[in-house]
Design a protein around this motif. Structure first.
Motif, PDB file in Angstrom:
ATOM      1  N   UNK A  40      29.163  37.613  32.294  1.00 37.59           N
ATOM      2  CA  UNK A  40      28.518  38.351  33.383  1.00 37.59           C
ATOM      3  C   UNK A  40      28.099  39.750  32.951  1.00 37.59           C
ATOM      4  N   UNK A  41      28.815  40.314  32.001  1.00 36.70           N
ATOM      5  CA  UNK A  41      28.478  41.661  31.530  1.00 36.70           C
ATOM      6  C   UNK A  41      27.161  41.704  30.762  1.00 36.70           C
ATOM      7  N   UNK A  42      26.610  40.533  30.437  1.00 32.07           N
ATOM      8  CA  UNK A  42      25.299  40.511  29.801  1.00 32.07           C
ATOM      9  C   UNK A  42      24.214  41.001  30.768  1.00 32.07           C
ATOM     10  N   UNK A  43      24.412  40.729  32.054  1.00 38.30           N
ATOM     11  CA  UNK A  43      23.394  41.063  33.047  1.00 38.30           C
ATOM     12  C   UNK A  43      23.838  42.098  34.074  1.00 38.30           C
ATOM     13  N   UNK A  44      25.139  42.350  34.150  1.00 42.11           N
ATOM     14  CA  UNK A  44      25.652  43.256  35.174  1.00 42.11           C
ATOM     15  C   UNK A  44      26.546  44.329  34.549  1.00 42.11           C
ATOM     16  N   UNK A  45      26.727  45.399  35.283  1.00 40.16           N
ATOM     17  CA  UNK A  45      27.659  46.434  34.841  1.00 40.16           C
ATOM     18  C   UNK A  45      29.081  45.880  34.876  1.00 40.16           C
ATOM     19  N   UNK A  46      30.001  46.540  34.200  1.00 37.41           N
ATOM     20  CA  UNK A  46      31.386  46.084  34.176  1.00 37.41           C
ATOM     21  C   UNK A  46      31.966  46.023  35.582  1.00 37.41           C
ATOM     22  N   UNK A  47      31.550  46.953  36.437  1.00 33.67           N
ATOM     23  CA  UNK A  47      32.078  46.995  37.794  1.00 33.67           C
ATOM     24  C   UNK A  47      31.613  45.792  38.610  1.00 33.67           C
ATOM     25  N   UNK A  48      30.308  45.507  38.569  1.00 35.38           N
ATOM     26  CA  UNK A  48      29.778  44.372  39.325  1.00 35.38           C
ATOM     27  C   UNK A  48      30.252  43.056  38.726  1.00 35.38           C
ATOM     28  N   UNK A  49      30.330  42.996  37.401  1.00 35.33           N
ATOM     29  CA  UNK A  49      30.835  41.789  36.742  1.00 35.33           C
ATOM     30  C   UNK A  49      32.276  41.518  37.158  1.00 35.33           C
ATOM     31  N   UNK A  50      33.078  42.590  37.251  1.00 40.31           N
ATOM     32  CA  UNK A  50      34.473  42.449  37.671  1.00 40.31           C
ATOM     33  C   UNK A  50      34.562  41.935  39.101  1.00 40.31           C
ATOM     34  N   UNK A  51      33.710  42.463  39.981  1.00 36.87           N
ATOM     35  CA  UNK A  51      33.699  42.025  41.380  1.00 36.87           C
ATOM     36  C   UNK A  51      33.341  40.548  41.483  1.00 36.87           C
ATOM     37  N   UNK A  52      32.284  40.130  40.779  1.00 40.12           N
ATOM     38  CA  UNK A  52      31.833  38.739  40.848  1.00 40.12           C
ATOM     39  C   UNK A  52      32.879  37.800  40.251  1.00 40.12           C
ATOM     40  N   UNK A  53      33.410  38.164  39.091  1.00 42.21           N
ATOM     41  CA  UNK A  53      34.421  37.331  38.443  1.00 42.21           C
ATOM     42  C   UNK A  53      35.659  37.182  39.324  1.00 42.21           C
ATOM     43  N   UNK A  54      36.036  38.254  40.019  1.00 38.63           N
ATOM     44  CA  UNK A  54      37.216  38.209  40.881  1.00 38.63           C
ATOM     45  C   UNK A  54      36.960  37.394  42.138  1.00 38.63           C
ATOM     46  N   UNK A  55      35.725  37.423  42.639  1.00 34.00           N
ATOM     47  CA  UNK A  55      35.358  36.581  43.780  1.00 34.00           C
ATOM     48  C   UNK A  55      35.454  35.106  43.395  1.00 34.00           C
ATOM     49  N   UNK A  56      34.917  34.759  42.230  1.00 37.79           N
ATOM     50  CA  UNK A  56      34.989  33.382  41.743  1.00 37.79           C
ATOM     51  C   UNK A  56      36.447  32.959  41.571  1.00 37.79           C
TER      52      UNK A  56
END
Length: 274
Positions: A158-174
């Motif tokens: 996810x960090x390929x397309x998103x910032x670490x913060x947004x990637x962390x949010x999305x990964x945690x939602x999943x």
């Protein structure tokens, strides 16, 4: 030349492939257990799952996870090192530190609630001894796979397309939502807590300079301590405060105290281990 799929699409394809390859194994494992135990263990999605059903399903699902991820690495040109798996002394040291933080933190959480009269303990020595080691081994294994998948593969992609913060949010939602696959009624109130737990585990990887050691140990400690208390039936809630304080259905992550505990763990990681 075909465009490389977006990171979110890559993650989606990974989970679809994982489920598709696992389903035959899951069905076979439950049928074998059904014949051996003469009980009904066939899993029916969206219906409550029993321990007899969950164990063979989890075992088969998590056994093939590294193989699926190896295939994904080949397709994407990555390696396990990209996801924070570097086998040296440092990962074991971080794992131990994380495990201590998780277990000591939970001891403090339940200790405070004991002093406040919110829970009572029912110590059963033989039962604790009989379940401690099996649950520890299972906790270490499950945590290793989940960290490799969610804080390793998913977060990194996810960090390929998103910032670490947004990637962390999305990964945690999943991470949180996929817990609904096994059980819905008791999991729904835990979703905010599971999401927050995912965020804290992302922070652990960040603090550990990209290694999964600290997150793995912390995750293992939490799973081991909570599962041991549940399995050995060591505590009962007195009902002096509402369930939203201590945790709906007796689940710490579904209550204010559990959420506060996770925030405290995050603060310890941020302030004490940078």
């Amino acid at each position: 030349m075909n465009a490389i799929p977006s990171s979110l699409l890559q993650v989606t394809i990974f989970f679809v492939a994982w489920v598709c390859l696992w389903l035959p194994l899951g069905v076979v494992s439950t049928i074998i257990l059904q014949k051996n135990k003469a009980i009904s263990v066939i899993w029916q999605p969206f219906k409550p799952i029993t321990a007899d059903q969950k164990i063979p399903l989890l075992a088969s699902l998590y056994l093939i996870a590294p193989l699926i991820l190896w295939g994904a690495n080949k397709a994407l040109g990555n390696s396990f090192a990209n996801y924070g798996v570097i086998w040296d002394w440092s990962i074991l040291r971080s794992n131990g530190i994380g495990f201590i933080i998780g277990t000591v933190g939970l001891a403090l959480l339940f200790g405070v609630q004991t002093l406040l009269g919110w829970i009572k303990w029912q110590i059963a020595g033989k039962k604790i001894i009989s379940v401690t080691l099996p649950i520890l081994l299972l906790a270490v294994w499950i945590s290793a796979i989940e960290e490799l998948i969610f804080r390793g593969f998913v977060l990194t992609q996810l960090q390929q397309d998103y910032s670490i913060y947004l990637a962390a949010v999305i990964a945690s939602v999943i991470f949180a939502l996929l817990h609904l696959v096994w059980e819905q009624k008791e999991t729904l109130p835990q979703l905010p807590g599971l999401w927050l737990m995912g965020m804290v585990l992302v922070l652990a990887r960040y603090i550990d300079k990209g290694s999964l050691g600290l997150a793995w140990g912390l995750h293992s400690g939490l799973v081991w301590a909570i599962a041991t208390i549940d399995t050995a039936e060591l505590i009962t809630y007195t009902g002096k405060v509402p369930q939203w304080v201590t945790g709906k259905y007796g689940k710490p992550l579904a209550g204010l105290m559990g959420m506060s505990f996770l925030l405290a763990i995050g603060a310890v990681l941020w302030l004490g281990l940078q």
